[in-house]
Write a protein that holds these residues in place. Structure first.
Motif, PDB file in Angstrom:
ATOM      1  N   LEU A 166       0.834  -1.200   0.000  1.00  0.00           N
ATOM      2  CA  LEU A 166       0.000   0.000   0.000  1.00  0.00           C
ATOM      3  C   LEU A 166       0.874   1.257   0.000  1.00  0.00           C
ATOM      4  O   LEU A 166       1.676   1.473   0.897  1.00  0.00           O
ATOM      5  CB  LEU A 166      -0.909   0.004   1.236  1.00  0.00           C
ATOM      6  N   LYS A 167       0.665   2.086  -1.039  1.00  0.00           N
ATOM      7  CA  LYS A 167       1.453   3.303  -1.176  1.00  0.00           C
ATOM      8  C   LYS A 167       0.639   4.562  -0.925  1.00  0.00           C
ATOM      9  O   LYS A 167       1.200   5.594  -0.559  1.00  0.00           O
ATOM     10  CB  LYS A 167       2.078   3.355  -2.575  1.00  0.00           C
ATOM     11  N   SER A 168      -0.662   4.487  -1.137  1.00  0.00           N
ATOM     12  CA  SER A 168      -1.511   5.673  -0.969  1.00  0.00           C
ATOM     13  C   SER A 168      -2.709   5.330  -0.099  1.00  0.00           C
ATOM     14  O   SER A 168      -3.424   4.360  -0.372  1.00  0.00           O
ATOM     15  CB  SER A 168      -1.974   6.183  -2.340  1.00  0.00           C
ATOM     16  N   LEU A 169      -2.929   6.127   0.955  1.00  0.00           N
ATOM     17  CA  LEU A 169      -4.047   5.911   1.870  1.00  0.00           C
ATOM     18  C   LEU A 169      -4.810   7.213   2.053  1.00  0.00           C
ATOM     19  O   LEU A 169      -4.230   8.243   2.403  1.00  0.00           O
ATOM     20  CB  LEU A 169      -3.539   5.417   3.229  1.00  0.00           C
ATOM     21  N   SER A 170      -6.119   7.163   1.802  1.00  0.00           N
ATOM     22  CA  SER A 170      -6.983   8.327   2.018  1.00  0.00           C
ATOM     23  C   SER A 170      -8.086   7.954   2.997  1.00  0.00           C
ATOM     24  O   SER A 170      -8.847   7.012   2.753  1.00  0.00           O
ATOM     25  CB  SER A 170      -7.598   8.801   0.694  1.00  0.00           C
ATOM     26  N   LEU A 171      -8.169   8.683   4.102  1.00  0.00           N
ATOM     27  CA  LEU A 171      -9.232   8.510   5.098  1.00  0.00           C
ATOM     28  C   LEU A 171      -9.998   9.826   5.256  1.00  0.00           C
ATOM     29  O   LEU A 171     -10.493  10.148   6.329  1.00  0.00           O
ATOM     30  CB  LEU A 171      -8.632   8.079   6.437  1.00  0.00           C
ATOM     31  N   SER A 172     -10.124  10.574   4.190  1.00  0.00           N
ATOM     32  CA  SER A 172     -10.702  11.916   4.237  1.00  0.00           C
ATOM     33  C   SER A 172     -12.189  11.882   4.556  1.00  0.00           C
ATOM     34  O   SER A 172     -12.905  10.949   4.199  1.00  0.00           O
ATOM     35  CB  SER A 172     -10.482  12.627   2.900  1.00  0.00           C
ATOM     36  N   GLY A 173     -12.644  12.936   5.240  1.00  0.00           N
ATOM     37  CA  GLY A 173     -14.060  13.108   5.516  1.00  0.00           C
ATOM     38  C   GLY A 173     -14.624  12.198   6.586  1.00  0.00           C
ATOM     39  O   GLY A 173     -15.848  12.112   6.728  1.00  0.00           O
ATOM     40  N   ASN A 174     -13.787  11.517   7.357  1.00  0.00           N
ATOM     41  CA  ASN A 174     -14.266  10.619   8.404  1.00  0.00           C
ATOM     42  C   ASN A 174     -14.113  11.291   9.770  1.00  0.00           C
ATOM     43  O   ASN A 174     -13.017  11.334  10.346  1.00  0.00           O
ATOM     44  CB  ASN A 174     -13.481   9.295   8.364  1.00  0.00           C
ATOM     45  N   GLN A 175     -15.222  11.811  10.281  1.00  0.00           N
ATOM     46  CA  GLN A 175     -15.182  12.594  11.512  1.00  0.00           C
ATOM     47  C   GLN A 175     -14.943  11.749  12.758  1.00  0.00           C
ATOM     48  O   GLN A 175     -14.593  12.287  13.806  1.00  0.00           O
ATOM     49  CB  GLN A 175     -16.495  13.375  11.664  1.00  0.00           C
TER      50      GLN A 175
END
Length: 666
Positions: free
Chosen positions: A153-162
């Protein structure tokens, strides 16, 4: 005689994505060639508002049985349950990129997915709040199979998770040792030092005891410090990151960022930007748009220190003036620049900056809502010959028939042109008809400055609006005559039709555009996106020519074009075979005949907006939702209606649950 497979693949490399997709529907040989491995790495299988729970008709079955293996999947606003486990069993090992956006998924199913996706390189889990709500996601799993599954895994996005916390974040990160890119945009990041002292006393090991209550920048910073040599790209947009936090991040030893996005971070100050430019000189992409506290001081340091910068966004940095913009000429590798909505910028700043000399490297420029005149836009057009994308929307004074003629002359490589709400543009500018005599006896193109100089002087008794309507009618008549009588002895300026590479065109709100332009200036074989919203003078006549000369249109916006009738829409849906999105909001002449035409001819339509079309039956509009490809229908709320002076208060019809998921009532 059939062409060899290798020859087909070679030829398809010269086709744009849309044409290649259309070609793949010709025969099986072309289908296989259009889905060769060299194309599949960039293809994404998208499931948007798609019911996956029905095992008999689930679209996932198509991908399971297909001879083509897709590597990238995006699930948007869908429900994912254990009924799809067979799909992950068969396809999981092939998946490279997986995106879950606003999905309804439980922890057990998510863990099962990751268990099967053994070669995943990009994982995006965006706005899936239920998944993080319990705080137990991946608990006890990171020391087992996930350590092996996420090693690539090279890219991780957890955006918008409050509901993301340090503990949850740590479980993802600990299983991904090769991580290079991290996206925590729109997460509830906490920067207050009091929280750090509360949850992380000096004697505690933060990686062994991460907080299960809050997501702190301190914890993220410590993790970045521990992996500084590998982290290359960071995104903290829409967070409360401030100058001090960015300064501490920039000063991390061995950290060499290539991309940083801190869009819409109101707390960011010059202190952080100055530290960033001093330590992260390897940056190639920087997005500080809507960071209202950024001033000329930051921009001067950016231009002096970040000499490798290729992408820069300073949208609505309102404190930036010509002093800072004048330094942009130092960024000799810059390819994309967004300086839109910077109210203090003028022609002088651009002239000393990006237009100081001919700039052949800049390819994308967004100057939306700048306070320029037409001489400023002419200067930009002459100094930037290799632009591929140009946004001129809301540049009321800059975009005239004179200035766009210069654009049509110089910017032949443009693929995207946006000049929404530039209401000084008329048919004369788009078609390039007529001539005026310049100083020195040289002819140059005429623009729309028709003032009836040769007309007999007389007093106009109507209002100013009525006078403008009469003037527009005469302008349209004169340009039409010139187009119809075009010959060797009549001068033709520079037509929009010269821009053969155009793929996206936005002239929404340019109300002086009429059928004349659609007939004589629109001839684009590759045009995919067209916005004609509020171009209220166009009719069936112009649409008839448009659809014949621009057959590749996939997205068309005709909002508030109230002179369009059912026949015009019938031409659109019948001749535009690739149409995916159709916006007809406010076209109040349209009736149920439009909906019938959509039902009959639209085999690929995904989005339909018929709000404000008061002559349409809501029952019929709802039934349109049964089209297999259609995922969204926007319509006005049904009833009460007035018939023969009486209100009909009959209850709204009962809709099938499957259709209701596709409908949005406004």
């Amino acid at each position: 005689m059939e062409l060899p497979y290798e020859v087909l693949v070679y030829l398809f490399k010269y086709l744009p994505k849309s044409d290649r997709k259309a070609a793949s529907e010709t025969c099986r040989a072309w289908y296989l060639a259009a889905n060769d491995q060299c194309f599949l790495k960039n293809k994404v299988a998208v499931f948007f508002k798609t019911p996956l729970t029905d095992e008999l008709v689930s679209p996932l079955n198509i991908f399971e049985e297909s001879p083509i293996i897709y590597y990238n999947y995006l699930f948007n606003e869908v429900e994912i349950s254990n009924k799809q486990n067979d799909f992950w069993n068969k396809m999981g090992e092939h998946i490279k990129c997986l995106t879950l956006r606003n999905c309804d998924i439980c922890e057990k199913v998510f863990v099962y997915m990751l268990q099967k996706c053994t070669n995943i390189e990009t994982l995006n889990v965006q706005s899936c709040k239920e998944l993080f709500m319990s705080g137990r996601l991946l608990e006890g799993k990171t020391e087992g199979f996930l350590t092996h599954n996420l090693e690539n895994l090279k890219s991780l996005s957890l955006s918008g998770n409050q509901y993301l916390t340090d503990a949850l974040f740590n479980r993802f990160i600990s299983a991904a040792p090769a991580l290079e890119e991290l996206n925590l945009s729109a997460c509830s990041l906490q920067f207050h030092l009091g929280l750090v002292k509360k949850f992380y006393p000096p004697s505690i090991n933060i990686f062994q005891n991460p907080s299960e209550s809050v997501l702190t920048f301190y914890f993220i910073l410590q993790l970045i410090i521990s992996r500084a040599e590998k982290i290359k790209r960071l995104q903290f947009s829409c967070t409360l990151i401030d100058g001090a936090a960015l300064k501490s991040l920039s000063e991390v030893q061995d950290l060499k960022l290539e991309s940083l996005q801190v869009h819409s971070c109101d707390q960011l100050t010059n202190t952080g930007i100055l530290a960033l430019t001093s330590h992260q000189t390897s940056l190639r992409e920087l997005d500080i748009g809507l960071c209202t506290r950024v001033t000329d001081q930051s921009l001067v340091h950016i231009c002096n220190n970040l000499v490798n910068l290729e992408y820069l966004n300073i949208q609505r940095c309102r404190a930036v003036t010509d002093l800072g913009i004048s330094e942009l000429h130092k960024l000799t590798k810059l390819k994309s620049l967004n300086i839109s909505q910077c109210e203090l910028l003028t022609k002088e700043g651009l002239e000393n900056g990006i237009c100081k000399e001919e700039n052949k490297r800049l390819e994308e420029l967004d100057i939306n809502s700048l306070n320029l005149d037409q001489t400023g836009l002419i200067m930009i057009s002459e100094r930037l010959p290799n632009l591929r994308s140009l946004n001129l929307s809301y540049c009321f004074n800059a975009v005239t028939d004179t200035s766009i003629q210069v654009i049509f002359k110089n910017q032949l490589l443009l693929q995207t042109l946006k000049m929404s709400h530039c209401d000084k543009v008329s048919d004369a500018g788009l078609t390039g008809m007529g001539k005026v005599e310049a100083e020195g006896g040289e002819d140059r193109p005429i623009m729309s400055n028709y003032d009836d100089a040769h007309a007999t002087p007389r007093i106009h008794l109507g209002s100013r609006a009525e006078e403008e309507i009469v003037r527009d009618a005469r302008r349209k008549r004169d340009v039409m005559r010139m187009c119809e009588k075009l010959s060797m002895d009549s001068y033709t300026g520079y037509s929009l039709a010269r821009m053969k590479s155009l793929k996206e065109l936005d002239i929404g709100g340019c109300n002086r555009i009429t059928d004349v332009s659609l007939t004589y200036a629109f001839n684009f074989r590759e045009l995919m996106v067209l916005n004609l919203s509020r171009c209220q003078q166009i009719t069936y006549v112009g649409i008839e020519h448009l659809v014949k000369n621009c057959p590749s249109i996939e997205y068309i916006n005709l909002t508030d074009c109230y002179n369009l009738n059912d026949e015009a829409v019938k031409e659109i849906v019948r001749d535009l075979k690739r149409l995916k999105q159709l916006e007809l909001r406010g076209c109040n002449q349209l009736t149920d005949k439009t909906l019938e035409a959509v039902r009959m001819h639209c085999g690929k339509l995904q989005f339909l907006d018929v709000q404000g079309c008061r002559n349409m039956s809501p029952e019929l509009a709802c039934s349109i939702g049964s089209l297999p490809t259609l995922h969204t229908v926007l319509m006005s709320k049904p009833g009460p209606y007035i018939a023969d002076g009486q209100k009909n208060r009959a209850p709204a019809p009962a809709f099938l649950p499957a259709l209701m998921r596709k409908l949005r009532l406004h």
